[in-house]
Design a protein around this motif. Structure first.
Motif: not given
Ligand SMILES: Cc1cc2nc3c(=O)[nH]c(=O)nc-3n(C[C@H](O)[C@H](O)[C@H](O)COP(=O)(O)OP(=O)(O)OC[C@H]3O[C@@H](n4cnc5c(N)ncnc54)[C@H](O)[C@@H]3O)c2cc1C
Length: 533
Positions: A10, A55-56, A59-61, A67
């Protein structure tokens, strides 16, 4: 002992986007403006740190579209580009720039785990800085931080035997009441036909948090994002360096360090020996000199009687209507201002008669009518109203001598005794802190329910804006009342000038304030084809 907030993977992902990963003050970089804005707007609704949100939720969704917006690394890292640009900026600033050149570049800086008092000091900037802060209505404050402790400011200046015990007691009371108050409110306002679970739960939770926020001490930690230009940040750093609270002075150094990584040329003078440091020293000296001139020092003076919430119109211009009319005619005339006269009824109708909603602004001519208010209300209401910038305002130190408000809704739920016991115990500790640490530092323990006195000097255009915005039925009852009273005072002295502020709502407000707003959110979510559970 808590571990680091992020694991190695992370940290690698995040380090590209922030000037540091382990301090509460950090600047944002390598992110499109729209993502920075979206990230800051989340502060209002989440307990999470901004880096965790990125992050939550981005980036990670996969659905966030992050992106596409920021995924492909640009050729240059922002900070490399900043170093290259330094020489260029130097040439422009030294060569042809006046001070205002520093308004032409800006930065997003996050300030997390900062006390409500320090947040107020940061948000006191009116020009050039836009803040967004964690809400006491949508975010609960009873969950502990990474270190397992309640979220309130601790520092060497507060190393007093009573402070932590008293702050813990306030948070204990808040925590113990959140669930029972929410359940009792849900019983009182059952889910209606067609109302989603999401909307009902949010509205009822918000009502409980609205009632309980008065228990939170002014030392309660909050998170905020500041977007601002270089010139405004420079002045903010200098002011914070002069502040009487050590926490604010530390923030000055933190802000300076982080902003120096992203807009170095614009904050260079903020703490330098030639300008910044002498300017900060001067501000501190002025404070000391003026304090000595004050007739009744606060410390130790409690009077005991308290002061009822009040909105007093201290001063207004009897000639305001004529001035507004003249200013309205001025751009269409070739006469000097003082020679311009017109039919007030006709001119006011011409400039204001057709306003269809509160977003259709009153014109500039209304700035020619000035009003000065002195207000006594609870610190939570002050905290909200303080955010209006098109006015001149200042407050007195937060203390306990003016008394406190117990939310009427809480009495109806039979929970006012617990509330009263907690805030009165804190008031006792506040009195001890006042004599042991001084009045400024003692503010940290004062619950937001306590009254504070402040002034607003505002023109009629801002009064239209503030009163129409802050009296909407879904607003918090505390600030709604202040805005309604401000408007009533203006309408008493200038009925014709006031009557076009027709979106001021003098009614009693909604009993479950957020219910209609949450329904509207559902409609928007449905339109976006997003789940509304
Ligand atoms: C229901 C509600 C919920 C809120 N929730 C939150 C929250 O969760 N977190 C939070 O931090 N704040 C919250 N706020 C505060 C809000 O973000 C504003 O800071 C506050 O309402 C001041 O309003 P304003 O900026 O319109 O007014 P003012 O500062 O009084 O400004 C008057 C007008 O001048 C113009 N203006 C002023 N400054 C600028 C500028 N820098 N750039 C462009 N135009 C400008 C705008 O047209 C503005 O409307 C909330 C407010 C309301 C009413």
């Amino acid at each position: 002992m808590a571990g680091p907030e992020f694991n190695a993977g992370e940290s690698e992902l995040l380090s590209r986007y922030f000037t540091n990963l382990d301090r509460p003050v950090f600047a944002l970089r390598n992110l499109p403006e729209v993502v920075k804005g979206a990230l800051f707007s989340r502060y209002s609704r989440t307990e999470k740190s901004l880096r965790r949100v990125l992050l939550d939720e981005f980036i990670n969704e996969p659905d966030s579209g992050f992106d596409r917006l920021a995924g492909a690394p640009p050729v240059d890292d922002d900070m490399v580009a900043v170093r290259r640009a330094e020489e260029f900026y130097e040439r422009v600033l030294v060569g042809y720039g006046d001070d205002s050149v520093a308004e032409l570049a800006g930065a997003h800086v996050a300030v997390e785990q900062t006390s409500t008092l320090a947040a107020k000091a940061l948000e006191d900037s009116r020009i050039g800085i836009s803040p967004l802060e964690k809400s006491t209505r949508y975010v609960r404050f009873d969950r502990p931080g990474l270190d397992g402790r309640y979220l309130y400011h601790r520092g060497p200046e507060l190393a007093h035997p009573d402070y932590e015990r008293a702050a813990d007691a306030l948070f204990d009371a808040y925590s113990s009441l959140v669930e029972p108050a929410t359940l009792a409110i849900r019983e009182r306002f059952p889910q209606e036909d067609g109302e989603t679970d999401r909307a009902w739960k949010s509205a009822t939770r918000a009502k409980a948090l609205d009632m309980l926020r008065g228990l939170l001490p002014a030392g309660t930690l909050t998170n905020l994002g500041l977007f601002g230009n270089g010139r405004a940040f420079e002045y903010l750093i200098t002011k914070m360096a002069a502040h009487e609270l050590p926490e604010c002075r530390r923030l000055a150094a933190d802000l300076h360090r982080e902003l120096s990584l992203v807009i170095p040329a614009f904050v260079r003078r903020a703490l330098d020996e030639k300008y910044g440091t002498p300017a900060a020293e001067r501000l501190a000296q002025i404070r000391d000199r003026v304090k000595k001139q004050t007739i009744s020092p606060l410390a130790g003076e409690h009077g005991g009687g308290g002061a009822r919430p009040s909105v007093h119109l201290v001063e207004y211009d009897v000639d305001a209507e004529r001035k507004v009319v003249a200013a309205a005619l001025f751009p269409y005339s070739d006469r000097p201002l003082e020679e311009l006269t017109g039919d007030p009824a006709a001119v006011l109708e011409a400039i204001l008669g057709d306003r269809a909603n509160r977003r259709q602004r009153a014109p500039r001519a209304l700035e020619h009518a000035q009003y000065e208010f002195e207000i006594v209300a609870n610190f939570a209401a002050y905290r909200d109203l303080h955010r209006h910038r098109m006015l001149t305002q200042d407050r007195q130190l937060l203390g306990t001598a003016l008394g406190y408000d117990s939310p009427p809704g809480l009495a109806e739920l039979g929970m006012e005794a617990r509330f009263a016991t907690a805030v009165e115990a804190a008031a006792g500790v506040h009195r001890r802190l006042e004599s042991d640490t001084g009045s400024a530092v003692a503010q940290y323990i004062v619950p937001l329910a306590f009254h504070v006195r402040w002034y607003f000097r505002a023109n009629l255009r801002e009064i239209y804006h503030l009163c129409e915005l802050r009296t909407t039925p879904q607003g918090h009852p505390d600030y709604r009342w202040v805005a309604q009273e401000m408007f009533r005072r203006v309408a008493e002295v200038h009925p014709r000038l006031a009557r076009y502020a027709r979106f001021v709502d003098l009614g009693p407000g909604d009993e479950l304030e957020r219910r209609k707003s949450e329904r509207r959110i559902d409609e928007k979510l449905s339109a976006l084809d997003r789940p509304v559970r």
